[in-house]
Write an enzyme that holds these catalytic residues in place. Structure first.
Site, PDB file in Angstrom:
ATOM      1  N   HIS A  72      -4.314 -17.110 -14.934  1.00  0.00           N
ATOM      2  CA  HIS A  72      -2.801 -16.566 -15.343  1.00  0.00           C
ATOM      3  C   HIS A  72      -2.228 -16.789 -14.220  1.00  0.00           C
ATOM      4  O   HIS A  72      -2.572 -16.272 -12.951  1.00  0.00           O
ATOM      5  CB  HIS A  72      -2.845 -14.969 -15.741  1.00  0.00           C
ATOM      6  N   ASN A 118       5.923 -15.781 -13.263  1.00  0.00           N
ATOM      7  CA  ASN A 118       4.942 -15.265 -13.996  1.00  0.00           C
ATOM      8  C   ASN A 118       5.596 -15.208 -15.385  1.00  0.00           C
ATOM      9  O   ASN A 118       6.501 -14.512 -16.021  1.00  0.00           O
ATOM     10  CB  ASN A 118       4.835 -13.843 -13.857  1.00  0.00           C
ATOM     11  N   CYS A 141       0.502 -10.703 -21.167  1.00  0.00           N
ATOM     12  CA  CYS A 141      -0.073 -11.800 -20.633  1.00  0.00           C
ATOM     13  C   CYS A 141      -1.276 -12.304 -21.094  1.00  0.00           C
ATOM     14  O   CYS A 141      -1.701 -13.458 -20.983  1.00  0.00           O
ATOM     15  CB  CYS A 141      -0.223 -11.594 -18.989  1.00  0.00           C
TER      16      CYS A 141
HETATM   17  C1  LIG Z   1       5.205  -6.730  -6.444  1.00  0.00           C
HETATM   18  C2  LIG Z   1       4.586  -6.865  -5.234  1.00  0.00           C
HETATM   19  C3  LIG Z   1       5.046  -8.455  -5.033  1.00  0.00           C
HETATM   20  C4  LIG Z   1       5.335  -6.086  -4.305  1.00  0.00           C
HETATM   21  O1  LIG Z   1       4.574  -6.230  -2.927  1.00  0.00           O
HETATM   22  P1  LIG Z   1       4.074  -5.056  -2.065  1.00  0.00           P
HETATM   23  O2  LIG Z   1       3.496  -5.857  -0.750  1.00  0.00           O
HETATM   24  O3  LIG Z   1       3.157  -4.571  -2.800  1.00  0.00           O
HETATM   25  O4  LIG Z   1       5.425  -4.588  -1.610  1.00  0.00           O
HETATM   26  P2  LIG Z   1       5.720  -2.855  -1.926  1.00  0.00           P
HETATM   27  O5  LIG Z   1       5.832  -2.736  -3.527  1.00  0.00           O
HETATM   28  O6  LIG Z   1       4.543  -2.016  -1.233  1.00  0.00           O
HETATM   29  O7  LIG Z   1       7.004  -2.767  -1.139  1.00  0.00           O
HETATM   30  C5  LIG Z   1       7.332  -2.983   0.048  1.00  0.00           C
HETATM   31  C6  LIG Z   1       8.703  -2.802   0.516  1.00  0.00           C
HETATM   32  O8  LIG Z   1       9.394  -4.035   0.095  1.00  0.00           O
HETATM   33  C7  LIG Z   1      10.555  -3.711  -0.733  1.00  0.00           C
HETATM   34  N1  LIG Z   1      10.487  -4.648  -1.914  1.00  0.00           N
HETATM   35  C8  LIG Z   1      10.226  -4.688  -3.318  1.00  0.00           C
HETATM   36  N2  LIG Z   1      10.763  -5.665  -3.748  1.00  0.00           N
HETATM   37  C9  LIG Z   1      11.465  -6.225  -2.625  1.00  0.00           C
HETATM   38  C10 LIG Z   1      12.215  -7.568  -3.172  1.00  0.00           C
HETATM   39  N3  LIG Z   1      12.172  -8.383  -4.086  1.00  0.00           N
HETATM   40  N4  LIG Z   1      12.837  -7.968  -1.763  1.00  0.00           N
HETATM   41  C11 LIG Z   1      12.766  -7.409  -0.707  1.00  0.00           C
HETATM   42  N5  LIG Z   1      12.015  -6.288  -0.575  1.00  0.00           N
HETATM   43  C12 LIG Z   1      11.456  -5.698  -1.546  1.00  0.00           C
HETATM   44  C13 LIG Z   1      10.077  -2.565  -1.364  1.00  0.00           C
HETATM   45  O9  LIG Z   1      11.064  -1.589  -1.509  1.00  0.00           O
HETATM   46  C14 LIG Z   1       9.215  -1.929   0.087  1.00  0.00           C
HETATM   47  O10 LIG Z   1      10.097  -1.368   0.945  1.00  0.00           O
HETATM   48  P3  LIG Z   1      10.012   0.117   1.573  1.00  0.00           P
HETATM   49  O11 LIG Z   1       8.561  -0.030   2.296  1.00  0.00           O
HETATM   50  O12 LIG Z   1      11.179   0.111   2.332  1.00  0.00           O
HETATM   51  O13 LIG Z   1       9.896   1.072   0.600  1.00  0.00           O
HETATM   52  C15 LIG Z   1       3.145  -6.844  -5.207  1.00  0.00           C
HETATM   53  O14 LIG Z   1       2.926  -5.442  -5.369  1.00  0.00           O
HETATM   54  C16 LIG Z   1       2.482  -7.560  -6.418  1.00  0.00           C
HETATM   55  O15 LIG Z   1       2.349  -8.707  -6.427  1.00  0.00           O
HETATM   56  N6  LIG Z   1       2.092  -6.728  -7.519  1.00  0.00           N
HETATM   57  C17 LIG Z   1       1.387  -7.491  -8.750  1.00  0.00           C
HETATM   58  C18 LIG Z   1       2.679  -7.749  -9.615  1.00  0.00           C
HETATM   59  C19 LIG Z   1       2.255  -8.648 -10.793  1.00  0.00           C
HETATM   60  O16 LIG Z   1       1.925  -9.756 -10.539  1.00  0.00           O
HETATM   61  N7  LIG Z   1       2.327  -8.050 -12.082  1.00  0.00           N
HETATM   62  C20 LIG Z   1       2.440  -8.767 -13.171  1.00  0.00           C
HETATM   63  C21 LIG Z   1       0.854  -8.821 -13.426  1.00  0.00           C
HETATM   64  S1  LIG Z   1       0.580  -9.442 -15.180  1.00  0.00           S
END
Ligand SMILES: CC(C)(COP(=O)(O)OP(=O)(O)OC[C@H]1O[C@@H](n2cnc3c(N)ncnc32)[C@H](O)[C@@H]1OP(=O)(O)O)[C@@H](O)C(=O)NCCC(=O)NCCS
Length: 326
Positions: free
Chosen positions: A253, A283, A113
């Site tokens: 970003h 993204n 990115c």
């Molecule tokens: C990916 C992201 C949105 C996940 O949100 P989060 O609040 O951290 O969620 P978690 O990963 O802890 O997951 C919480 C629950 O939601 C579930 N979940 C994950 N993706 C899901 C989706 N698309 N839809 C529904 N549920 C989902 C998980 O399986 C988990 O369930 P569980 O508690 O039964 O295991 C968040 O971590 C994030 O924004 N990270 C940064 C990612 C990013 O921007 N990357 C690129 C950087 S350049």
């Protein structure tokens, strides 16, 4: 003292829009979960004629048009990408061919990115040392082809697109690229990565190669992204002796609205001076900053002399911030 200025910007987005509703039939997710966690509603998905180099060239063409520069006048084409359709030649060589930039040399930057911000820093340095150069820097991705569409943790986040800027020199010392603050930390590669195709040399093969798609530990990435971008923005402002108040527009970003909100809170930066389009495109990795820059430019959100702050974070990890006096 001569400076490096942006002479034109452009962007290109595939036609097909994939909504959160569309994703509901692909993986176990829903619009409410995606929007509340990420701020994303739609993303673009590349189709026929919309390979990475093709949308990159389209964005580049628009930037050249705005700059009033012919492709033959370019000395260098740089593309930040991690999703070209071939490993060799580079995406930049294909863009050179598409544009007819016959007098340029061309290469890619693999900085995920942060590809555009890294490319912009290189363009600035080339131009400062050999002031006649005209350089096209592009960030372009078709990550839709590099996602595991069964993994709801990742496939909801990314989209395709390209953004570009043409850099040249100016004798007006009050304008141009002010400076950059760039970093990487390869020790953290595992948190956000993508393998290549399996090796034909068994000794070099990665055990249990899961395939060439994005693998991510979302929570960890979130924490590092906020802290890293905060640190590089603060370091850059200090380095260039520029106050937060003097920034006209902040173009970060576009990974995720919650990352952005956390970052703004830590920086105590006003939301109304931040450009956000993550809900429309998701993204787009290396393309995210230059697409946003082009949209802000075409909407007339800044004028000659305004200070613009850019920042990014991505796989590697790579991250950084840049300042431009428009
Ligand atoms: C990916 C992201 C949105 C996940 O949100 P989060 O609040 O951290 O969620 P978690 O990963 O802890 O997951 C919480 C629950 O939601 C579930 N979940 C994950 N993706 C899901 C989706 N698309 N839809 C529904 N549920 C989902 C998980 O399986 C988990 O369930 P569980 O508690 O039964 O295991 C968040 O971590 C994030 O924004 N990270 C940064 C990612 C990013 O921007 N990357 C690129 C950087 S350049």
């Amino acid at each position: 003292m001569m400076g490096t200025v942006i002479l034109g910007t452009g962007s290109s987005l595939p036609k097909r829009i994939m909504t959160n509703k569309d994703l509901e039939v692909i993986v176990d997710t829903d619009d409410e979960w995606i929007f509340s966690r990420t701020g994303i509603r739609n993303r673009r998905i590349g189709g026929a004629g919309e390979k990475t180099h093709q949308i990159a060239a389209d964005a580049g063409r628009k930037a050249l048009e705005m700059a009033g520069i012919l492709p033959e006048e370019l000395d260098l084409v740089v593309v930040g990408t991690i999703s070209s359709h071939m490993l060799m030649p580079s995406c930049a060589c294909f863009v050179q061919k598409e544009l007819g930039a016959v007098n340029a040399f061309a290469y890619d930057i693999n900085a995920a990115c942060s590809g555009f911000i890294y490319g912009m820093d290189m363009a600035d340095k080339y131009i400062r040392s050999e002031n006649q150069k005209k350089i096209l820097v592009i960030g372009a991705e078709t990550l839709s082809g590099r996602l595991n569409w069964k993994d709801r943790n990742t496939c909801i986040l990314f989209g395709d697109g390209a953004g570009a800027a043409v850099f040249g020199h100016s004798n007006d010392s009050t304008r141009g690229v002010v400076g950059s603050n760039l970093h990487s930390d390869g020790r953290l590669w595992r948190l956000l990565h993508m393998h290549t195709a399996p090796s034909t040399n068994p000794d070099l093969e990665v055990p249990d190669n899961p395939g060439a798609h994005i693998i991510m530990e979302g929570r960890e990435v979130f924490k590092y992204a906020v802290k890293a971008m905060e640190d590089s923005v603060c370091a850059l402002l200090k380095q260039e002796n520029i106050s937060m108040d003097s920034i006209k527009l902040f173009i970060p970003h576009q990974a995720n609205i919650r990352i952005l909100k956390n970052l703004l809170e830590r920086l105590q930066f006003p939301e109304e001076k931040v450009f956000v389009n993550v809900s429309d495109y998701g993204n787009t990795s290396a393309a995210s900053v230059p697409i946003a820059l082009d949209e802000a430019n075409r909407q007339g959100l800044f004028a000659r002399g305004d200070t613009i702050l850019l920042c990014s974070f991505g796989g590697g990890f790579t991250w950084g911030a840049s300042l431009i006096k428009w």
